[in-house]
Design an enzyme around this catalytic site. Sequence first.
Site, short mmCIF file in Angstrom:
data_model
loop_
_atom_site.label_atom_id
_atom_site.label_comp_id
_atom_site.label_asym_id
_atom_site.label_seq_id
_atom_site.Cartn_x
_atom_site.Cartn_y
_atom_site.Cartn_z
N ASP A 13 31.76 38.02 -31.46
CA ASP A 13 32.76 38.88 -31.26
C ASP A 13 32.70 39.81 -30.31
O ASP A 13 32.98 41.19 -30.22
CB ASP A 13 33.06 39.50 -32.25
CG ASP A 13 33.33 38.59 -33.60
OD1 ASP A 13 33.93 37.50 -33.61
OD2 ASP A 13 32.78 38.95 -34.67
N LYS A 16 33.58 37.22 -25.55
CA LYS A 16 33.37 36.26 -24.57
C LYS A 16 34.50 35.35 -24.09
O LYS A 16 34.43 35.15 -22.87
CB LYS A 16 32.53 35.09 -25.42
CG LYS A 16 31.05 35.58 -25.76
CD LYS A 16 30.36 34.45 -26.59
CE LYS A 16 30.90 34.03 -27.85
NZ LYS A 16 30.72 35.27 -28.87
N GLY A 40 36.19 32.06 -32.84
CA GLY A 40 37.71 32.42 -32.56
C GLY A 40 37.66 33.11 -31.06
O GLY A 40 37.12 34.26 -30.89
N HIS A 41 38.16 32.48 -30.31
CA HIS A 41 38.30 33.16 -28.65
C HIS A 41 39.50 33.49 -28.48
O HIS A 41 40.70 32.50 -28.55
CB HIS A 41 37.72 32.25 -27.73
CG HIS A 41 36.09 31.80 -27.82
ND1 HIS A 41 35.71 30.84 -27.35
CD2 HIS A 41 35.35 32.54 -28.79
CE1 HIS A 41 34.25 31.25 -27.57
NE2 HIS A 41 34.33 32.09 -28.23
N GLN A 225 29.68 32.19 -31.07
CA GLN A 225 28.87 33.10 -32.13
C GLN A 225 28.21 34.15 -30.95
O GLN A 225 28.37 34.44 -29.91
CB GLN A 225 28.13 32.44 -32.92
CG GLN A 225 28.92 31.66 -34.10
CD GLN A 225 29.42 30.38 -33.83
OE1 GLN A 225 28.68 29.46 -33.29
NE2 GLN A 225 30.66 30.29 -33.99
P1 IMP Z 1 29.18 30.08 -40.65
O1 IMP Z 1 28.97 29.79 -38.86
O2 IMP Z 1 30.40 29.84 -40.79
O3 IMP Z 1 28.27 29.17 -41.16
O4 IMP Z 1 28.61 31.67 -40.77
C1 IMP Z 1 27.49 32.12 -40.74
C2 IMP Z 1 27.35 33.42 -40.39
O5 IMP Z 1 27.86 33.56 -38.98
C3 IMP Z 1 28.57 34.21 -41.01
O6 IMP Z 1 27.79 35.84 -41.18
C4 IMP Z 1 29.70 34.51 -40.22
O7 IMP Z 1 30.38 35.80 -40.29
C5 IMP Z 1 28.80 34.26 -38.67
N1 IMP Z 1 29.72 33.80 -37.56
C6 IMP Z 1 30.15 32.56 -37.63
N2 IMP Z 1 31.11 32.39 -36.20
C7 IMP Z 1 31.11 33.81 -35.94
C8 IMP Z 1 31.94 34.00 -34.71
O8 IMP Z 1 32.47 33.35 -33.97
N3 IMP Z 1 31.71 35.30 -34.54
C9 IMP Z 1 31.06 36.32 -35.39
N4 IMP Z 1 30.34 36.03 -36.60
C10 IMP Z 1 30.42 34.53 -36.80
#
Ligand code: IMP
Length: 431
Positions: A13, A16, A40-41, A225
């Site tokens: 977040d 990007k 989420g972009h 991420q």
């Molecule tokens: P997962 O990727 O859904 O398995 O989540 C694992 C961790 O990564 C959690 O803390 C999510 O909140 C975080 N996370 C996954 N994708 C994003 C993203 O695009 N932005 C911020 N945090 C993310």
Amino acid sequence: MANVVVVGAQWGDEGKGKIVDWLSERADVIARFQGGHNAGHTLVIDGKVYKLNALPSGVVRGGKLSVIGNGVVLDPWHLVSEIAKIREQGVEITPETLMIAENTPLILPIHGELDRAREDAASKGTKIGTTGRGIGPAYEDKVGRRSVRVADLADDKTLETRVDRALEHHNALRRGLGIDEVDRDALLARLKEIAPEILSYAAPVWKVLNEKRKAGKRILFEGAQGALLDIDFGTYPFVTSSNVIAGQAATGVGMGPGAIDFVLGIVKAYTTRVGEGPFPTELLDDDGQRLGERGHEFGTVTGRKRRCGWFDAALLRQTCATSGMNGIALTKLDVLDGFETLKICVAYDLDGERLDYLPTAAELQARCTPIYEEMPGWSESTEGARSWAELPANAIKYVRRVEELIDCPVALLSTSPEREDTILVTDPFAD
Ligand code: IMP
């Protein structure tokens, strides 16, 4: 010709989407190399808002090739609905503008179900706070050698064998968790139904990209991420299930490490985190509240409120090193407007000892307290600034101090979600 990797340098977040969009104008190919629709972009172009999860940000720009690489885990149903939504906004998507690596593992409904069941069953302290989109279980199946991959969709017999292999494992797990066993025929029917559309985009991406590189085309690798969520170098186990750091760009599409010319880290001028896990500079007071409100810090995928805190230069030094950053894009500086005093974490105190990095062991991390340096804030607005001359002196001092502390120069400075509100220092694509 330069190829640029963009990676989030914190917990995701960082903004990007805007930077990738800004750079994609200069690129010929935009490639996703890890993660899935947990990303989420948000792109704002001429006031129009586009929300993307699995699609590379380049799709909204005409004349570019967008690529989903093998390092991604792909939910085919989500992708098809995302394509439909983006098309409704007037964006053209064809097999000439979108390619999916044939060796990309699929996220199946069983992965999301398992992800959510585990999170629901987790006790305090073990819950990860995932996006619930099946990312972890899909990567587990990849390394467990039981994924259904894009290429498997082309042949019914192969598909059935692959699904049976996956279900052997998943049904055993589901029995243990008290979830109904999978309806094999229904799953196969859904996969066969979606197969033609997904296969229309399938391609040997490794080959296409290596040829593009030879032809002198510019490739932009779009990370999702952030480096602190990296499966190896993040705050494990509170991480995502892929390698997020820049080296993954090469393996996540099938190119050699030499294909990467410039690594751009996206860095928010303060810190946020969604989900559980350590966050040394987290603010649980009015300052944290204010950062969240001013920065509109709510997750784009899950709508969850993001945790907010001061800038952590110690963690940034780590991510700059593990991704080999050549420069950073500093975003959301305007959210700091109006703070009388700003704090930057420069190191940690561990039982009276000064540490310039966050140790790996969880129990040591828990005992680390941030050592802060204070800087005077600024009262003027930096929102929308397009040149250094428009920035207050204290804002420039803050940026310069960040560069010094993380030992990496600012290449771009972003001062609002609008793409034109950007100050360019170094063009990552310059030869
Ligand atoms: P997962 O990727 O859904 O398995 O989540 C694992 C961790 O990564 C959690 O803390 C999510 O909140 C975080 N996370 C996954 N994708 C994003 C993203 O695009 N932005 C911020 N945090 C993310």
